[in-house]
Design a protein around this motif. Structure first.
Motif, PDB file in Angstrom:
ATOM      1  N   VAL A 194      57.659  43.338  29.659  1.00  0.00           N
ATOM      2  CA  VAL A 194      57.210  45.385  28.971  1.00  0.00           C
ATOM      3  C   VAL A 194      55.172  45.352  29.850  1.00  0.00           C
ATOM      4  CG1 VAL A 194      57.866  44.621  26.239  1.00  0.00           C
ATOM      5  CG2 VAL A 194      55.708  43.797  27.396  1.00  0.00           C
ATOM      6  N   ASP A 195      55.074  46.676  29.208  1.00  0.00           N
ATOM      7  CA  ASP A 195      53.977  46.792  30.399  1.00  0.00           C
ATOM      8  C   ASP A 195      52.968  46.350  29.685  1.00  0.00           C
ATOM      9  OD1 ASP A 195      52.136  47.758  31.945  1.00  0.00           O
ATOM     10  OD2 ASP A 195      52.211  50.498  31.223  1.00  0.00           O
ATOM     11  N   MET A 196      52.282  45.630  30.400  1.00  0.00           N
ATOM     12  CA  MET A 196      50.411  44.383  29.751  1.00  0.00           C
ATOM     13  C   MET A 196      50.022  44.953  30.681  1.00  0.00           C
ATOM     14  SD  MET A 196      51.359  42.459  27.458  1.00  0.00           S
ATOM     15  CE  MET A 196      53.154  40.638  26.927  1.00  0.00           C
ATOM     16  N   GLY A 197      49.562  45.598  31.729  1.00  0.00           N
ATOM     17  CA  GLY A 197      48.328  46.760  32.054  1.00  0.00           C
ATOM     18  C   GLY A 197      48.596  46.358  33.364  1.00  0.00           C
ATOM     19  N   THR A 198      48.729  44.870  33.736  1.00  0.00           N
ATOM     20  CA  THR A 198      48.460  44.701  34.372  1.00  0.00           C
ATOM     21  C   THR A 198      50.037  43.264  35.515  1.00  0.00           C
ATOM     22  OG1 THR A 198      47.252  42.390  34.381  1.00  0.00           O
ATOM     23  CG2 THR A 198      46.305  44.919  35.361  1.00  0.00           C
ATOM     24  N   LEU A 210      41.003  40.967  26.391  1.00  0.00           N
ATOM     25  CA  LEU A 210      41.371  42.057  25.555  1.00  0.00           C
ATOM     26  C   LEU A 210      40.347  43.305  26.194  1.00  0.00           C
ATOM     27  CD1 LEU A 210      40.066  40.455  22.674  1.00  0.00           C
ATOM     28  CD2 LEU A 210      42.075  41.177  23.100  1.00  0.00           C
ATOM     29  N   ASP A 211      40.230  43.334  27.599  1.00  0.00           N
ATOM     30  CA  ASP A 211      39.483  44.786  28.207  1.00  0.00           C
ATOM     31  C   ASP A 211      39.725  45.575  27.544  1.00  0.00           C
ATOM     32  OD1 ASP A 211      39.179  46.761  30.101  1.00  0.00           O
ATOM     33  OD2 ASP A 211      38.358  44.704  31.333  1.00  0.00           O
ATOM     34  N   PRO A 212      38.463  46.013  27.422  1.00  0.00           N
ATOM     35  CA  PRO A 212      38.740  47.475  26.240  1.00  0.00           C
ATOM     36  C   PRO A 212      39.249  48.719  26.697  1.00  0.00           C
ATOM     37  CG  PRO A 212      36.003  47.549  26.906  1.00  0.00           C
ATOM     38  CD  PRO A 212      37.331  46.074  27.721  1.00  0.00           C
ATOM     39  N   ASP A 220      48.764  46.582  22.734  1.00  0.00           N
ATOM     40  CA  ASP A 220      49.979  46.272  22.229  1.00  0.00           C
ATOM     41  C   ASP A 220      50.382  45.229  22.093  1.00  0.00           C
ATOM     42  OD1 ASP A 220      48.987  48.258  19.672  1.00  0.00           O
ATOM     43  OD2 ASP A 220      50.111  49.818  20.129  1.00  0.00           O
ATOM     44  N   ASN A 221      50.971  45.270  23.404  1.00  0.00           N
ATOM     45  CA  ASN A 221      51.916  44.542  23.888  1.00  0.00           C
ATOM     46  C   ASN A 221      51.447  42.804  24.248  1.00  0.00           C
ATOM     47  OD1 ASN A 221      54.253  45.902  23.917  1.00  0.00           O
ATOM     48  ND2 ASN A 221      54.117  46.593  26.107  1.00  0.00           N
ATOM     49  N   ARG A 222      49.804  43.177  24.701  1.00  0.00           N
ATOM     50  CA  ARG A 222      49.896  41.602  25.238  1.00  0.00           C
ATOM     51  C   ARG A 222      49.139  41.360  23.236  1.00  0.00           C
ATOM     52  NH1 ARG A 222      44.808  42.923  29.269  1.00  0.00           N
ATOM     53  NH2 ARG A 222      46.514  44.162  31.160  1.00  0.00           N
ATOM     54  N   VAL A 235      46.028  28.212  22.993  1.00  0.00           N
ATOM     55  CA  VAL A 235      44.633  29.124  23.125  1.00  0.00           C
ATOM     56  C   VAL A 235      44.727  29.836  24.445  1.00  0.00           C
ATOM     57  CG1 VAL A 235      42.347  29.139  23.475  1.00  0.00           C
ATOM     58  CG2 VAL A 235      43.337  27.118  21.760  1.00  0.00           C
ATOM     59  N   ASN A 236      44.010  31.261  24.190  1.00  0.00           N
ATOM     60  CA  ASN A 236      44.137  32.340  25.425  1.00  0.00           C
ATOM     61  C   ASN A 236      43.044  31.920  26.082  1.00  0.00           C
ATOM     62  OD1 ASN A 236      44.282  35.256  26.093  1.00  0.00           O
ATOM     63  ND2 ASN A 236      45.602  34.375  27.605  1.00  0.00           N
ATOM     64  N   LEU A 237      43.370  31.822  27.895  1.00  0.00           N
ATOM     65  CA  LEU A 237      41.854  32.433  28.720  1.00  0.00           C
ATOM     66  C   LEU A 237      42.016  33.338  28.383  1.00  0.00           C
ATOM     67  CD1 LEU A 237      40.674  31.131  30.684  1.00  0.00           C
ATOM     68  CD2 LEU A 237      42.291  31.497  32.071  1.00  0.00           C
ATOM     69  N   ALA A 238      40.238  33.942  28.371  1.00  0.00           N
ATOM     70  CA  ALA A 238      40.320  35.931  27.731  1.00  0.00           C
ATOM     71  C   ALA A 238      40.523  36.002  29.435  1.00  0.00           C
ATOM     72  CB  ALA A 238      39.001  35.129  27.560  1.00  0.00           C
TER      73      ALA A 238
END
Length: 269
Positions: A194-198, A210-212, A220-222, A235-238
């Motif tokens: 799915v499209d995660m933006g990068t 969480l980049d605005p 939503d996918n992230r 735990v996610n690496l921000a």
């Protein structure tokens, strides 16, 4: 110095040396082992439905060649991390999705390969896709490359979500034109996720979870990936939307160096 003082000092020195060896030896032994501890498993033996696209076994990565230590395109994890990932997969399958892993356990020799590449400032073959806006001299300072990686401890993985039914991702052809990893999904290298933006391994602030600037369906996918995994102890690496570590880690202070191969495992049954 008196004879007694010399004797006491010698005894203290010997004890300090013994303590240092005792503390350091588990990690030192792990770094030279050719096989994994018994509770490392191939993910496919825990959940064969999770898709695997092991990027560092291929040349489609920021280095541009297969990375040292990847003898097979295989996801290896500690058993607790693999079992938790299976639980996440069960939840996502009910919603019509599947997890896909890009990288799992990563041997120290692979991390060393990254470091050597980062120090070679003349090698910028893959810059146009993976770090178009980052000067290679800043890869260490900006935290994109480090001498140690949590992946080497066995409970960290890089992953995404794929909508089912999954379409195959076409193979990468070395030398093909590169497109920035932050370009729109229809322009960057095709991925069945799915499209995660990068894209995966995008050295850019847009890859921060969480980049605005990342909005709408991409956000939503992230958040779907994040909420699904965090509910199960990950735990996610921000700074990387794809990077998660299962907690508590069985080996929080040990960096392993056995090859990524079924032969490294005690059993793959």
């Amino acid at each position: 110095m008196t004879r007694l003082s010399r004797a006491v000092r010698g005894l203290l020195t010997a004890l300090a040396t013994l303590l240092a060896v005792t503390v350091a030896s588990p990690t030192a032994r792990a770094a030279t082992d050719t096989t994994a501890p018994a509770n490392f498993v191939a993910l496919r033996t825990v959940d064969p439905t999770i898709l695997q696209e092991m990027r560092y076994f291929t040349s489609h990565n920021f280095v541009g060649e297969r990375i040292d230590g990847y003898l097979q395109p295989l996801c290896i994890l500690t058993r607790p991390a693999a079992e938790a990932l299976h639980q996440a997969q069960v939840k996502l399958l009910r919603e019509g999705y599947s997890l896909k892993v890009y990288d799992c356990y990563r041997p120290q020799r692979a991390v060393n390969h990254f470091v050597r590449w980062a120090e070679d400032l003349d090698d910028q073959v893959m810059k146009s896709e993976f770090y178009p806006n980052v000067d290679k001299t800043r890869l260490f300072e900006d935290g994109y490359i480090a001498e140690k990686s949590g992946h080497s401890r066995g409970s960290t993985m890089d992953l995404t979500i794929v909508r089912l039914p999954a379409r195959p991702t076409r193979p990468y052809h070395p030398g093909e034109p590169l497109v920035p990893c932050y370009a729109s999904q229809d322009q960057r290298f095709p991925d069945n996720s799915v499209d995660m933006g990068t894209g995966f391994d995008c050295f850019d602030t847009l890859a921060h979870t969480l980049d605005p600037r990342v909005e709408g369906r991409q956000r939503d996918n992230r958040l779907l990936l994040k909420s699904t995994l965090e509910d199960l102890g990950f735990v996610n690496l921000a700074e990387e939307w794809w990077h998660y570590t299962f907690k508590p880690e069985p080996y929080p202070d040990t960096y392993f160096d056995f090859p990524v191969s079924s032969k490294s495992l005690v059993s793959t049954d």
